[in-house]
Design a protein around this motif. Structure first.
Motif, mmCIF file in Angstrom:
data_model
loop_
_atom_site.group_PDB
_atom_site.id
_atom_site.type_symbol
_atom_site.label_atom_id
_atom_site.label_comp_id
_atom_site.label_asym_id
_atom_site.label_seq_id
_atom_site.Cartn_x
_atom_site.Cartn_y
_atom_site.Cartn_z
ATOM 1 N N LYS A 1 27.715 70.540 53.527
ATOM 2 C CA LYS A 1 28.456 69.960 54.649
ATOM 3 C C LYS A 1 27.578 68.981 55.415
ATOM 4 C CE LYS A 1 31.306 71.194 58.633
ATOM 5 N NZ LYS A 1 31.877 72.308 59.437
ATOM 6 N N ARG A 2 26.315 69.340 55.616
ATOM 7 C CA ARG A 2 25.396 68.467 56.344
ATOM 8 C C ARG A 2 25.130 67.193 55.561
ATOM 9 N NH1 ARG A 2 19.942 67.632 55.947
ATOM 10 N NH2 ARG A 2 18.929 66.766 57.799
ATOM 11 N N HIS A 3 24.885 67.322 54.264
ATOM 12 C CA HIS A 3 24.576 66.157 53.457
ATOM 13 C C HIS A 3 25.816 65.283 53.215
ATOM 14 C CE1 HIS A 3 20.863 68.463 52.529
ATOM 15 N NE2 HIS A 3 20.347 67.260 52.571
ATOM 16 N N LEU A 4 26.994 65.895 53.256
ATOM 17 C CA LEU A 4 28.214 65.110 53.131
ATOM 18 C C LEU A 4 28.339 64.150 54.305
ATOM 19 C CD1 LEU A 4 30.891 64.492 51.732
ATOM 20 C CD2 LEU A 4 31.912 66.413 52.991
ATOM 21 N N HIS A 5 27.987 64.600 55.495
ATOM 22 C CA HIS A 5 28.009 63.755 56.685
ATOM 23 C C HIS A 5 27.067 62.565 56.499
ATOM 24 C CE1 HIS A 5 28.484 62.692 60.870
ATOM 25 N NE2 HIS A 5 27.189 62.770 61.070
ATOM 26 N N LEU A 6 25.873 62.825 55.976
ATOM 27 C CA LEU A 6 24.903 61.750 55.752
ATOM 28 C C LEU A 6 25.379 60.814 54.640
ATOM 29 C CD1 LEU A 6 21.612 63.843 55.957
ATOM 30 C CD2 LEU A 6 22.573 62.334 57.719
ATOM 31 N N TYR A 7 25.991 61.388 53.618
ATOM 32 C CA TYR A 7 26.495 60.599 52.498
ATOM 33 C C TYR A 7 27.533 59.591 52.972
ATOM 34 C CZ TYR A 7 29.255 59.690 48.241
ATOM 35 O OH TYR A 7 29.946 59.111 47.221
ATOM 36 N N ARG A 8 28.410 60.005 53.871
ATOM 37 C CA ARG A 8 29.475 59.112 54.324
ATOM 38 C C ARG A 8 28.979 58.019 55.262
ATOM 39 N NH1 ARG A 8 34.137 63.777 54.568
ATOM 40 N NH2 ARG A 8 34.740 63.578 52.378
ATOM 41 N N ARG A 9 27.699 58.075 55.623
ATOM 42 C CA ARG A 9 27.100 56.942 56.307
ATOM 43 C C ARG A 9 26.696 55.862 55.315
ATOM 44 N NH1 ARG A 9 23.046 59.803 60.767
ATOM 45 N NH2 ARG A 9 24.628 61.165 61.702
ATOM 46 N N LYS A 10 26.488 56.257 54.082
ATOM 47 C CA LYS A 10 26.089 55.309 53.038
ATOM 48 C C LYS A 10 27.286 54.715 52.311
ATOM 49 C CE LYS A 10 21.607 57.381 51.860
ATOM 50 N NZ LYS A 10 20.763 57.880 50.739
ATOM 51 N N VAL A 11 28.415 55.428 52.347
ATOM 52 C CA VAL A 11 29.608 55.007 51.618
ATOM 53 C C VAL A 11 30.756 54.849 52.612
ATOM 54 C CG1 VAL A 11 31.215 55.577 49.779
ATOM 55 C CG2 VAL A 11 28.811 56.238 49.568
ATOM 56 N N SER A 12 31.149 53.610 52.875
ATOM 57 C CA SER A 12 32.202 53.337 53.862
ATOM 58 C C SER A 12 33.507 52.970 53.168
ATOM 59 C CB SER A 12 31.782 52.209 54.803
ATOM 60 O OG SER A 12 30.877 52.665 55.777
ATOM 61 N N MET A 13 34.600 53.150 53.906
ATOM 62 C CA MET A 13 35.931 52.998 53.342
ATOM 63 C C MET A 13 36.781 52.063 54.206
ATOM 64 S SD MET A 13 37.795 54.323 50.831
ATOM 65 C CE MET A 13 39.521 54.036 50.431
ATOM 66 N N ILE A 14 37.543 51.193 53.550
ATOM 67 C CA ILE A 14 38.524 50.347 54.214
ATOM 68 C C ILE A 14 39.894 50.702 53.652
ATOM 69 C CG2 ILE A 14 39.291 47.991 54.687
ATOM 70 C CD1 ILE A 14 36.453 47.089 53.877
ATOM 71 N N PHE A 15 40.869 50.902 54.544
ATOM 72 C CA PHE A 15 42.206 51.310 54.128
ATOM 73 C C PHE A 15 43.199 50.166 54.296
ATOM 74 C CE2 PHE A 15 39.926 55.043 55.590
ATOM 75 C CZ PHE A 15 40.120 55.939 54.546
ATOM 76 N N ILE B 1 34.034 50.704 49.882
ATOM 77 C CA ILE B 1 35.197 50.911 49.029
ATOM 78 C C ILE B 1 36.437 50.466 49.793
ATOM 79 C CG2 ILE B 1 36.569 52.619 47.772
ATOM 80 C CD1 ILE B 1 34.023 54.301 47.544
ATOM 81 N N ALA B 2 37.218 49.599 49.173
ATOM 82 C CA ALA B 2 38.420 49.061 49.816
ATOM 83 C C ALA B 2 39.638 49.443 48.992
ATOM 84 C CB ALA B 2 38.311 47.543 49.944
ATOM 85 N N ASP B 3 40.582 50.146 49.604
ATOM 86 C CA ASP B 3 41.784 50.604 48.918
ATOM 87 C C ASP B 3 42.958 49.719 49.321
ATOM 88 O OD1 ASP B 3 43.613 52.002 47.455
ATOM 89 O OD2 ASP B 3 43.578 53.817 48.685
ATOM 90 N N GLU B 4 43.308 48.781 48.469
ATOM 91 C CA GLU B 4 44.411 47.846 48.710
ATOM 92 C C GLU B 4 44.281 47.138 50.076
ATOM 93 O OE1 GLU B 4 46.589 47.032 46.529
ATOM 94 O OE2 GLU B 4 46.585 48.653 45.059
ATOM 95 N N PRO B 5 43.137 46.534 50.378
ATOM 96 C CA PRO B 5 42.942 45.956 51.720
ATOM 97 C C PRO B 5 43.811 44.748 52.013
ATOM 98 C CG PRO B 5 41.161 45.296 50.272
ATOM 99 C CD PRO B 5 41.974 46.311 49.513
ATOM 100 N N THR B 6 44.402 44.128 50.975
ATOM 101 C CA THR B 6 45.266 42.970 51.204
ATOM 102 C C THR B 6 46.735 43.301 50.988
ATOM 103 O OG1 THR B 6 45.074 42.209 48.893
ATOM 104 C CG2 THR B 6 43.414 41.425 50.451
#
Length: 229
Positions: free
Chosen positions: A71-85, A160-165
């Motif tokens: 759980k702790r490392h997942l929080h740190l991981y999501r600082r390295k991997v960002s998402m656009i919806f 990571i961008a999921d259908e951003p347009t």
């Protein structure tokens, strides 16, 4: 940077969303994920951001074994991997500056960092004149730029961008893809899932095509389709 080995995802009803995926994405690549609805693009994205786990296989992203994150490392991981919806997901009662700053506040960044990074990022996405504006007064393209700024203000390794347009007109879509290419050129690995044929054909970056949960094409400087997607 990203490595998937023999990854499959099968749901409780027995339907395979992904089957035997082997995929390697190098640092600073720009990759389009294409395919019809139901091809497996969204499932693959959910695995990469660790919203779901694969049924079989291994996933490595930015030096992390995604399956073994605490759980702790997942929080740190999501600082390295960002998402656009596709739907922006902005806070309507906060200004553009406040929306972007929120990504730094939840990461416990200092006030000095926030005061430095937010204006820099707004300048990058062309939103400096709208810093004190509320999202609902902006156009769809401007709102997507805010969402991109929020995603990149922490300087992630992967975007990571999921259908951003998906909700944007062709001209605005081109501007958004050009912005993502510019972010990629600055060093961020970009993965974009899309149905936007014109943008894929225009950008001519690597194309990974999914059909019924399997990779059927992986092409450098590719186009959207050869009659399948």
């Amino acid at each position: 940077m990203i490595l998937l080995q023999d990854v499959s995802k099968v749901y409780a009803n027995g339907i395979y969303a992904l089957r035997d995926i082997n995929l390697e994405i190098a640092r600073q690549e720009f990759v389009f994920l294409v395919g019809v609805s139901g091809a497996g693009k969204s499932t693959l994205i959910r695995l990469l951001i660790r919203e779901e786990l694969p049924s079989t296989g291994d996933i490595m992203v930015a030096g992390h074994n995604v399956l073994r994150l605490s759980k702790r490392h997942l929080h740190l991981y999501r600082r390295k991997v960002s998402m656009i919806f596709q739907d922006f997901r902005l806070l309507p009662n906060k200004t553009v500056t406040e929306n972007v700053a929120m990504a730094l506040r939840v990461a416990n960044r200092s006030r000095n960092d926030i005061e430095k990074l937010v204006p820099e990022t707004l300048a990058l996405v062309g939103l400096t004149p709208f810093a004190d504006t509320f999202p609902l007064t902006l156009s769809g393209g401007e709102q997507q730029r805010v969402a991109i700024a929020r995603a990149v203000v922490r300087k992630p390794e992967v975007l990571i961008a999921d259908e951003p347009t998906g909700n944007l007109d062709p001209v605005t879509s081109a501007e958004i893809v050009d912005l993502l290419v510019r972010i990629n050129d600055l060093g961020t690995t970009v993965i974009m899932a899309t149905h936007d044929k014109e943008m894929v054909n225009r950008a001519r970056r690597r194309v990974v095509e999914l059909v019924r949960g399997k990779i059927v094409r992986d092409e450098a400087r590719g186009t959207y389709q050869y009659g399948r997607s």
